[in-house]
Design a protein around this motif. Structure first.
Motif, PDB file in Angstrom:
ATOM      1  N   ALA A   1       6.419   8.831   3.659  1.00  0.00           N
ATOM      2  CA  ALA A   1       7.267   8.230   2.628  1.00  0.00           C
ATOM      3  C   ALA A   1       6.954   8.822   1.260  1.00  0.00           C
ATOM      4  N   ASN A   2       7.953   8.841   0.390  1.00  0.00           N
ATOM      5  CA  ASN A   2       7.737   9.268  -0.996  1.00  0.00           C
ATOM      6  C   ASN A   2       7.069   8.182  -1.831  1.00  0.00           C
ATOM      7  N   CYS A   3       7.218   6.948  -1.379  1.00  0.00           N
ATOM      8  CA  CYS A   3       6.657   5.801  -2.100  1.00  0.00           C
ATOM      9  C   CYS A   3       6.529   4.641  -1.126  1.00  0.00           C
ATOM     10  N   ILE A   4       5.564   3.759  -1.372  1.00  0.00           N
ATOM     11  CA  ILE A   4       5.349   2.599  -0.508  1.00  0.00           C
ATOM     12  C   ILE A   4       5.328   1.341  -1.363  1.00  0.00           C
ATOM     13  N   VAL A   5       6.022   0.332  -0.899  1.00  0.00           N
ATOM     14  CA  VAL A   5       5.993  -0.987  -1.526  1.00  0.00           C
ATOM     15  C   VAL A   5       5.221  -1.913  -0.590  1.00  0.00           C
ATOM     16  N   ALA A   6       4.169  -2.537  -1.104  1.00  0.00           N
ATOM     17  CA  ALA A   6       3.343  -3.438  -0.304  1.00  0.00           C
ATOM     18  C   ALA A   6       3.447  -4.851  -0.865  1.00  0.00           C
ATOM     19  N   VAL A   7       3.994  -5.753  -0.071  1.00  0.00           N
ATOM     20  CA  VAL A   7       4.291  -7.119  -0.503  1.00  0.00           C
ATOM     21  C   VAL A   7       3.333  -8.082   0.201  1.00  0.00           C
ATOM     22  N   ALA A   8       2.600  -8.875  -0.573  1.00  0.00           N
ATOM     23  CA  ALA A   8       1.607  -9.757   0.041  1.00  0.00           C
ATOM     24  C   ALA A   8       1.338 -10.975  -0.816  1.00  0.00           C
ATOM     25  N   GLY A   9       1.128 -12.097  -0.136  1.00  0.00           N
ATOM     26  CA  GLY A   9       0.688 -13.319  -0.793  1.00  0.00           C
ATOM     27  C   GLY A   9      -0.769 -13.577  -0.440  1.00  0.00           C
ATOM     28  N   MET A  10      -1.139 -14.854  -0.300  1.00  0.00           N
ATOM     29  CA  MET A  10      -2.518 -15.216   0.017  1.00  0.00           C
ATOM     30  C   MET A  10      -3.484 -14.498  -0.941  1.00  0.00           C
ATOM     31  N   GLU A  11      -4.401 -13.655  -0.402  1.00  0.00           N
ATOM     32  CA  GLU A  11      -5.351 -12.950  -1.274  1.00  0.00           C
ATOM     33  C   GLU A  11      -4.820 -11.600  -1.726  1.00  0.00           C
ATOM     34  N   GLY A  12      -3.721 -11.131  -1.142  1.00  0.00           N
ATOM     35  CA  GLY A  12      -3.061  -9.912  -1.620  1.00  0.00           C
ATOM     36  C   GLY A  12      -3.807  -8.629  -1.339  1.00  0.00           C
TER      37      GLY A  12
ATOM     38  N   PRO B   1       2.335   7.120  -4.146  1.00  0.00           N
ATOM     39  CA  PRO B   1       2.208   5.917  -4.971  1.00  0.00           C
ATOM     40  C   PRO B   1       2.470   4.646  -4.162  1.00  0.00           C
ATOM     41  N   VAL B   2       1.699   3.622  -4.451  1.00  0.00           N
ATOM     42  CA  VAL B   2       1.875   2.316  -3.810  1.00  0.00           C
ATOM     43  C   VAL B   2       2.231   1.300  -4.891  1.00  0.00           C
ATOM     44  N   ILE B   3       3.354   0.622  -4.711  1.00  0.00           N
ATOM     45  CA  ILE B   3       3.761  -0.441  -5.627  1.00  0.00           C
ATOM     46  C   ILE B   3       3.406  -1.774  -4.973  1.00  0.00           C
TER      47      ILE B   3
END
Length: 252
Positions: free
Chosen positions: A168-179, A192-194
Motif C-alpha cells: 500500500a502507498n499508505c495505511i490507516v490504522a483505526v483502534a479504540g481501547m488502548e490504541g 506512512p501510517v495514519i
C-alpha cells in the motif's frame, strides 16, 4: 466544471472565450447567507468541499447538498443521520446512504480508483470510523483494501496481511481501547501510517483519549495521528499520500 474542462471546451470550440471568461470571473465561493460554499476548492486543492451534516437544519442541508451537486455533478457528506437521508431522498432519489459510516453521497458512475490504501480496524466496533475513512478515500479516487478486526489481541491476524500492508502507498490504522494497532503496523512497513483513535472502550479509555495518547506517544516511526473518531480526516490525508505515490510510480 473544473478549470481543465473549461479550457478543453474552449479548445474544442464547444464554448466561446467569452463564456469561459464569465466562468473564471465567478466568485470563488457561493454566498447562500447561512453558508458560503467554497466552489473553487477542487481547483485549488484537488478535493471538492464536503458537507459535515451533523447539526445542520434539514432545509440548510438540503440546499447545500443541492448546490454542491449542481456545481460538481456529485456530492459527499459525513455524519448524516437516517432522518437527514430520508429528507434529502425526497428531492434526490439517487442519493446513497450508508448506516454504518453515516456517509451520504451522490457519486459519478464508473469512477476510476488508483493506487492503494490499506485501512485496518482493530475491532469490529471500530468499523464505523474505518468505513468513514474507506468511503472518503474511495470517493476521492483511491483504491482501498479493508482489513477489519485485526487487533493486537491476535497478532497472527495482522501478520497474515503483510503483503497487502507492504504494497500500500499508505495505511490507516483505526483502534479504540488502548490504541496499540498503529504501533504494531508502523514497525512492519515502510509506508506512512495514519492512526485514528476511536471512542470505543471501557471507562478508563476516556472516550478515546487513552487511545489518542497511546498513538501520539508511539515508539514506532512514520505515524501521524488524527482526532478521535475522525475517519474522514484520515481518509482525506491517506488519499493525498496515495496520489503522491501514484505520481511517483508514473515517473519511474
Amino acid at each position: 466544471m473544473e478549470t481543465y474542462d473549461i479550457l478543453a471546451k474552449v479548445k474544442s470550440g464547444d464554448i466561446s472565450v467569452e463564456e469561459a471568461e464569465q466562468y473564471f470571473r465567478k466568485k470563488p465561493f457561493l454566498d447562500m447567507g447561512y453558508a458560503k460554499l467554497d466552489t473553487h476548492r477542487k481547483v485549488r486543492s484537488g478535493f471538492a468541499e464536503v458537507i459535515f451534516c451533523s447539526g445542520k437544519s434539514d432545509v440548510h442541508l438540503l440546499n447545500i447538498f443541492g448546490k454542491l451537486y449542481e456545481e460538481d455533478g456529485e456530492v459527499f457528506g459525513t455524519r448524516a443521520s437516517a432522518a437527514q437521508y430520508e429528507f434529502i431522498k425526497k428531492d434526490y432519489p439517487n442519493v446513497q446512504y450508508d448506516e454504518i459510516s453515516r456517509i451520504i453521497k451522490i457519486e459519478k458512475p464508473d469512477k476510476k480508483k488508483v493506487g492503494k490504501i490499506a485501512i485496518c480496524s482493530a475491532g469490529t466496533a471500530d468499523i464505523p470510523v474505518a468505513e468513514e475513512a474507506a468511503q472518503t478515500a474511495e470517493y476521492f479516487g483511491s483504491h482501498v483494501d479493508r482489513l477489519y478486526d485485526v487487533g493486537v489481541c491476535g497478532l497472527h491476524r495482522i501478520l497474515s496481511q503483510l503483503d497487502i500492508l507492504q504494497s500500500a502507498n499508505c495505511i490507516v490504522a483505526v483502534a479504540g481501547m488502548e490504541g496499540a494497532l498503529p504501533s504494531v503496523i508502523g514497525g512492519l512497513v515502510d509506508k506512512p501510517v495514519i492512526a485514528v483513535p476511536t471512542s470505543i472502550g471501557y471507562g478508563a479509555s476516556l472516550n478515546g483519549l487513552s487511545a489518542l495518547l497511546t498513538m501520539i506517544n508511539s515508539c514506532a516511526n512514520g505515524i501521524a495521528v488524527v482526532n478521535i473518531d475522525n475517519g474522514y480526516g484520515a481518509g482525506y490525508m491517506a488519499t493525498q499520500i496515495n496520489r503522491l505515490g501514484v505520481k511517483n510510480e508514473v515517473k519511474v
